[in-house]
Design a protein around this motif. Sequence first.
Motif, mmCIF file in Angstrom:
data_model
loop_
_atom_site.group_PDB
_atom_site.id
_atom_site.type_symbol
_atom_site.label_atom_id
_atom_site.label_comp_id
_atom_site.label_asym_id
_atom_site.label_seq_id
_atom_site.Cartn_x
_atom_site.Cartn_y
_atom_site.Cartn_z
ATOM 1 N N MET A 186 50.110 47.869 42.079
ATOM 2 C CA MET A 186 49.723 46.467 42.155
ATOM 3 C C MET A 186 49.147 46.123 43.537
ATOM 4 O O MET A 186 48.153 45.410 43.652
ATOM 5 N N LEU A 187 49.790 46.621 44.586
ATOM 6 C CA LEU A 187 49.295 46.347 45.936
ATOM 7 C C LEU A 187 47.974 47.062 46.194
ATOM 8 O O LEU A 187 47.109 46.539 46.899
ATOM 9 N N ASP A 188 47.821 48.254 45.623
ATOM 10 C CA ASP A 188 46.529 48.942 45.741
ATOM 11 C C ASP A 188 45.426 48.110 45.090
ATOM 12 O O ASP A 188 44.301 48.037 45.600
ATOM 13 N N ALA A 189 45.749 47.484 43.968
ATOM 14 C CA ALA A 189 44.772 46.629 43.292
ATOM 15 C C ALA A 189 44.423 45.429 44.162
ATOM 16 O O ALA A 189 43.256 45.024 44.252
ATOM 17 N N ALA A 190 45.425 44.858 44.829
ATOM 18 C CA ALA A 190 45.181 43.716 45.708
ATOM 19 C C ALA A 190 44.262 44.106 46.860
ATOM 20 O O ALA A 190 43.336 43.361 47.213
ATOM 21 N N LEU A 191 44.499 45.285 47.443
ATOM 22 C CA LEU A 191 43.636 45.743 48.536
ATOM 23 C C LEU A 191 42.205 45.956 48.048
ATOM 24 O O LEU A 191 41.243 45.617 48.756
ATOM 25 N N ALA A 192 42.064 46.492 46.850
ATOM 26 C CA ALA A 192 40.723 46.713 46.300
ATOM 27 C C ALA A 192 39.990 45.391 46.095
ATOM 28 O O ALA A 192 38.785 45.285 46.361
ATOM 29 N N VAL A 193 40.709 44.362 45.647
ATOM 30 C CA VAL A 193 40.099 43.043 45.444
ATOM 31 C C VAL A 193 39.661 42.453 46.783
ATOM 32 O O VAL A 193 38.575 41.870 46.899
ATOM 33 N N ILE A 194 40.493 42.606 47.814
ATOM 34 C CA ILE A 194 40.129 42.101 49.143
ATOM 35 C C ILE A 194 38.904 42.842 49.672
ATOM 36 O O ILE A 194 37.982 42.228 50.224
ATOM 37 N N GLU A 195 38.894 44.157 49.514
ATOM 38 C CA GLU A 195 37.756 44.958 49.986
ATOM 39 C C GLU A 195 36.453 44.487 49.340
ATOM 40 O O GLU A 195 35.405 44.436 49.992
ATOM 41 N N GLU A 196 36.514 44.129 48.069
ATOM 42 C CA GLU A 196 35.307 43.763 47.332
ATOM 43 C C GLU A 196 34.904 42.302 47.515
ATOM 44 O O GLU A 196 33.712 41.978 47.505
ATOM 45 N N ASN A 197 35.901 41.414 47.695
ATOM 46 C CA ASN A 197 35.611 39.982 47.639
ATOM 47 C C ASN A 197 35.911 39.217 48.925
ATOM 48 O O ASN A 197 35.611 38.028 49.008
ATOM 49 N N GLY A 198 36.514 39.858 49.904
ATOM 50 C CA GLY A 198 36.869 39.147 51.125
ATOM 51 C C GLY A 198 38.308 38.674 51.097
ATOM 52 O O GLY A 198 39.077 38.991 50.182
ATOM 53 N N THR A 199 38.686 37.898 52.100
ATOM 54 C CA THR A 199 40.092 37.531 52.277
ATOM 55 C C THR A 199 40.558 36.419 51.350
ATOM 56 O O THR A 199 41.757 36.287 51.104
ATOM 57 N N GLU A 200 39.647 35.598 50.857
ATOM 58 C CA GLU A 200 40.035 34.474 49.992
ATOM 59 C C GLU A 200 40.093 34.947 48.543
ATOM 60 O O GLU A 200 39.154 34.775 47.763
ATOM 61 N N ILE A 201 41.218 35.546 48.182
ATOM 62 C CA ILE A 201 41.360 36.069 46.826
ATOM 63 C C ILE A 201 42.415 35.275 46.067
ATOM 64 O O ILE A 201 43.267 34.613 46.664
ATOM 65 N N SER A 202 42.350 35.366 44.753
ATOM 66 C CA SER A 202 43.317 34.676 43.902
ATOM 67 C C SER A 202 44.205 35.695 43.199
ATOM 68 O O SER A 202 43.842 36.869 43.053
ATOM 69 N N VAL A 203 45.354 35.223 42.749
ATOM 70 C CA VAL A 203 46.245 36.085 41.975
ATOM 71 C C VAL A 203 45.570 36.488 40.667
ATOM 72 O O VAL A 203 45.770 37.600 40.169
ATOM 73 N N GLN A 204 44.736 35.596 40.136
ATOM 74 C CA GLN A 204 44.035 35.910 38.893
ATOM 75 C C GLN A 204 43.115 37.117 39.072
ATOM 76 O O GLN A 204 42.995 37.958 38.172
ATOM 77 N N GLN A 205 42.478 37.223 40.233
ATOM 78 C CA GLN A 205 41.606 38.376 40.483
ATOM 79 C C GLN A 205 42.405 39.679 40.492
ATOM 80 O O GLN A 205 41.942 40.708 39.998
ATOM 81 N N ILE A 206 43.605 39.625 41.068
ATOM 82 C CA ILE A 206 44.461 40.819 41.076
ATOM 83 C C ILE A 206 44.882 41.163 39.654
ATOM 84 O O ILE A 206 44.858 42.333 39.243
ATOM 85 N N ALA A 207 45.257 40.140 38.890
ATOM 86 C CA ALA A 207 45.663 40.358 37.503
ATOM 87 C C ALA A 207 44.511 40.939 36.682
ATOM 88 O O ALA A 207 44.709 41.866 35.878
ATOM 89 N N ASP A 208 43.307 40.405 36.891
ATOM 90 C CA ASP A 208 42.144 40.921 36.161
ATOM 91 C C ASP A 208 41.898 42.385 36.507
ATOM 92 O O ASP A 208 41.517 43.188 35.639
ATOM 93 N N ARG A 209 42.098 42.721 37.763
ATOM 94 C CA ARG A 209 41.904 44.111 38.193
ATOM 95 C C ARG A 209 42.882 45.043 37.481
ATOM 96 O O ARG A 209 42.549 46.191 37.160
ATOM 97 N N LEU A 210 44.085 44.538 37.243
ATOM 98 C CA LEU A 210 45.129 45.338 36.598
ATOM 99 C C LEU A 210 45.105 45.215 35.076
ATOM 100 O O LEU A 210 45.875 45.900 34.391
ATOM 101 N N HIS A 211 44.274 44.285 34.569
ATOM 102 C CA HIS A 211 44.196 44.029 33.122
ATOM 103 C C HIS A 211 45.542 43.558 32.574
ATOM 104 O O HIS A 211 46.015 44.027 31.527
ATOM 105 N N VAL A 212 46.160 42.641 33.320
ATOM 106 C CA VAL A 212 47.432 42.058 32.884
ATOM 107 C C VAL A 212 47.346 40.543 33.034
ATOM 108 O O VAL A 212 46.512 40.027 33.789
#
Length: 217
Positions: free
Chosen positions: A1-27
């Motif tokens: 889950m944390l790896d997914a969060a880091l990937a979202v930050i790398e791609e989208n910048g620091t202003e990320i949402s929990v929904q983006q992390i969930a979408d990355r994990l397909h949950v």
Amino acid sequence: MLDAALAVIEENGTEISVQQIADRLHVPRPVVYRHFDGRADLDDAIRRHIVESLMAELLPRLHPDGTVRELVRGAVGTYVGWVERHPHLHRFLAAADPHGDSATVLAGARDRIGGQLADLFADTLQRFGIDRNRARPMAFGTVGFVDGVVNSWRAAPTLTSEQVEGILTESVLALLEGNARSLDVPLTRDTVVSELMARAQLSPRSPAGVATVVADL
């Protein structure tokens, strides 16, 4: 889950949402929150994971292999290179609440780096019969200097990473050589660290050196 969060930050910048992390994990989004006590707890966990990723690259470079120049260039280059490759992760770390748990995580990372460097300095000084307590301010001053320069560079990146690495390497080497001269330690940027340790054993000020002198009397 944390790896997914880091990937979202790398791609989208620091202003990320929990929904983006969930979408990355397909949950579903609530699944992410089941593992954390709110958004602040999630952000703290992300920062801890980022720090561990950085430490895994940096700490192995703080070992007494090769010359002093190679040690400094390797450590500085690793840090500058990591920041250049992961600008959003570095910015996410810098945005931590100075009074929150993330600040403690960052302080702990600096303590680990400074502590390992201080141990290396202290062992060298002690072998020359010099008070090892001098090592800590030297080590943490070096860490603070490097961190400050890198933060300033990322805030206004007018220089290339190679230029910043070169400036930092030369500055840290000058700092080490200056301290060595003031303490009468035979260290230069081209000194092989293992050879310096061996020479220290023969120094008249070292415990081994004192014993040798006494035995010869």
